[in-house]
Design a protein around this motif. Sequence first.
Motif, mmCIF file in Angstrom:
data_model
loop_
_atom_site.group_PDB
_atom_site.id
_atom_site.type_symbol
_atom_site.label_atom_id
_atom_site.label_comp_id
_atom_site.label_asym_id
_atom_site.label_seq_id
_atom_site.Cartn_x
_atom_site.Cartn_y
_atom_site.Cartn_z
ATOM 1 N N ARG A 1 0.783 -1.126 0.015
ATOM 2 C CA ARG A 1 -0.010 0.163 -0.160
ATOM 3 C C ARG A 1 0.953 1.143 0.070
ATOM 4 O O ARG A 1 0.488 2.226 -0.684
ATOM 5 C CB ARG A 1 -0.863 0.066 1.363
ATOM 6 N N GLU A 2 1.827 1.443 0.623
ATOM 7 C CA GLU A 2 2.717 2.312 0.672
ATOM 8 C C GLU A 2 3.403 2.716 -0.594
ATOM 9 O O GLU A 2 3.751 3.831 -0.971
ATOM 10 C CB GLU A 2 4.139 2.303 1.863
ATOM 11 N N SER A 3 3.903 1.536 -1.458
ATOM 12 C CA SER A 3 4.324 1.801 -2.586
ATOM 13 C C SER A 3 3.178 2.401 -3.726
ATOM 14 O O SER A 3 3.709 3.094 -4.459
ATOM 15 C CB SER A 3 4.920 0.156 -3.195
ATOM 16 N N ILE A 4 2.198 1.888 -3.507
ATOM 17 C CA ILE A 4 0.911 2.575 -4.536
ATOM 18 C C ILE A 4 0.633 3.827 -4.068
ATOM 19 O O ILE A 4 0.498 4.603 -4.852
ATOM 20 C CB ILE A 4 -0.344 1.630 -4.291
ATOM 21 N N ASN A 5 0.833 4.106 -2.637
ATOM 22 C CA ASN A 5 0.408 5.675 -2.383
ATOM 23 C C ASN A 5 1.376 6.550 -2.961
ATOM 24 O O ASN A 5 1.193 7.638 -3.349
ATOM 25 C CB ASN A 5 0.359 5.737 -0.774
ATOM 26 N N ASN A 6 2.452 6.005 -2.968
ATOM 27 C CA ASN A 6 3.825 7.028 -3.665
ATOM 28 C C ASN A 6 3.878 6.798 -5.067
ATOM 29 O O ASN A 6 5.079 7.219 -5.682
ATOM 30 C CB ASN A 6 5.066 6.428 -2.944
ATOM 31 N N LYS A 7 3.081 5.875 -5.715
ATOM 32 C CA LYS A 7 3.190 5.541 -7.225
ATOM 33 C C LYS A 7 4.441 5.188 -7.491
ATOM 34 O O LYS A 7 4.889 5.322 -8.843
ATOM 35 C CB LYS A 7 2.740 6.969 -7.864
ATOM 36 N N ARG A 8 4.968 4.240 -6.869
ATOM 37 C CA ARG A 8 6.213 3.388 -7.155
ATOM 38 C C ARG A 8 5.883 2.135 -7.442
ATOM 39 O O ARG A 8 6.215 1.026 -6.813
ATOM 40 C CB ARG A 8 7.034 3.502 -5.840
ATOM 41 N N PHE A 9 5.144 2.028 -8.506
ATOM 42 C CA PHE A 9 4.572 0.663 -8.890
ATOM 43 C C PHE A 9 5.737 -0.141 -9.203
ATOM 44 O O PHE A 9 5.495 -1.571 -9.301
ATOM 45 C CB PHE A 9 3.638 0.873 -9.854
ATOM 46 N N SER A 10 6.551 0.450 -9.809
ATOM 47 C CA SER A 10 7.792 -0.679 -10.280
ATOM 48 C C SER A 10 8.454 -1.457 -9.272
ATOM 49 O O SER A 10 8.921 -2.546 -9.639
ATOM 50 C CB SER A 10 8.884 0.094 -10.905
ATOM 51 N N LEU A 11 8.333 -1.071 -7.908
ATOM 52 C CA LEU A 11 8.687 -1.697 -6.964
ATOM 53 C C LEU A 11 7.944 -3.067 -6.595
ATOM 54 O O LEU A 11 8.521 -4.137 -6.108
ATOM 55 C CB LEU A 11 8.568 -1.202 -5.634
#
Length: 546
Positions: free
Chosen positions: A282-292
Amino acid sequence: MASPSSEDAFQHCQGLSLNDLESGASLRSRSASLSSTGSSGRLQLRHRVAQLMACVEDISSDDEIHEEVSRTLDEAFLIWGKKLKDKWQEFRLHLVTWNVGTASPPPDVTSLLQLNSMGPTTDMYVIGLQEVNSKITNFLSDLAFDDPWSIFFMTVLSPLGYIKLSSVRMQGLLLLIFVKHVHLPFIRDIHTHYTRTGLYGYWGNKGGVSVRMSLFGHTICFMNCHLPAHMENTEQRLDDFEKILEMQFEGEDIPSPLDHELLFWFGDLNFRIADYGIHFVRESINNKRFSLLWEKDQLNMAKKQEAFLKEFKEGPLQFKPTYKFDLDSEVYDTSEKKRKPAWTDRILWKEKNLGEVASKEGEFPEEENPISVTLNNYVSHMSYGISDHKPVTGTFKLEMKPLASDPLVMLNPEGEWSAEHDVLIRYSAAPELPSSAWDWIGLFQVTFRHVKDYVTYAWVEDDEISSSRNSKQVYMSASEIPKTGGEFLLCYYSNNLQSIVGISEPFQIQPSQTPIEKDVPEEESSWLQKPDNPESDGDSENRKGI
């Protein structure tokens, strides 16, 4: 004998007119000259290419001359490639996948279907739905009539000039295909199939529904799938998809799904994000770091490991995972289960590399495949909240070398049409049309929804009144022509090809001058006695013996 020097070899090749080749204008002039001489020009061109190949062998050690020849050839190929591409057919495809969670259609799908787009017009819509309401009462009703989702999309798209080309349903799985009228004569050999994978293949809550066709002579297959849920069922998802790929369409000489030139695979594929915890996801999504998250996406991992998936392509996942959301919101699951977000809803495609196939068979491969795919847009649509999934769309540009560029049937109305008199239709068929006693010509309103949505029809054999070498005439009775008039189309339906193979230009039927009776007795109106489907005509038993 000593081998000639590079300079001597280059002089030996002057018949190729290298300086001329380096000039685009001169090349075009030479090309025009060759085309004007027909086959002799092509022989001359082959001779010059053979000369060039001999020269390349002689001058291969001279890098400077080699580079000069390469540049010249590059320019020639660019010009030649552009000339070929100018003749190719561009086709715009918009594909939708959506798990609708048994919900009814939303009030508006303008953004979902890109109806306000300023770009090129969409030629075909492919809509794959999962979890359409399939409770026993709903399902039995949908078997007798069109389901609410089909009716909804027909209501939206038919006024814009789209017809429902095909559909297939298996419990909650539904696949709909809509196409512009103008393309109908070039879409043939339409077949549908469904594959159950639920309860070891006995239940259709999971599985796939497929439609295949020939589009401008190219084989294309669409597969809408709903695969098993839950994180731990990756192997079951892969096994089920492999089983779906092994299905065979009924009919002669129809390729398997993987042997089509183009295969689209989409649906609620249910692959999850492995290893990472819900907070990191969820943190990756919120920061739009989808590639992670991409490297732990189960489908991405399977594509690297499973041979049967390696040729499937997908656009970058530059949108938020589409599952699981609270209803009517953009908030991920707040229930007790708190499902980890995942890209469950996907669109992939596979192109058959005809060049590699030709090489393996010892043939000379073409410069490029006769069909190519470009993904223009791959997005989710967050504003739709009727289910716990967000819909995903892919917009594609297909470029095809047209292998079927002429309709199999040309037809048009003769003279002025009105309900005041019998009317005539003239048509001509190509020699390769596999005609049948079951072929018919339908009269449709210009906004017709599907092939059975005709006003009336005529059997091409039973209602024929004249025939010549070049064309035939069929009549329709005045009693069958709409008295209110309006704008209409004529379509020729081929029973053997299961598709419309000819369509007329729109034309006007003049309103009747005779007052229209509100309550017409059934026995006085023969068109009311026409069956709902040409295939249910009372003469069907006789036709079976033809």
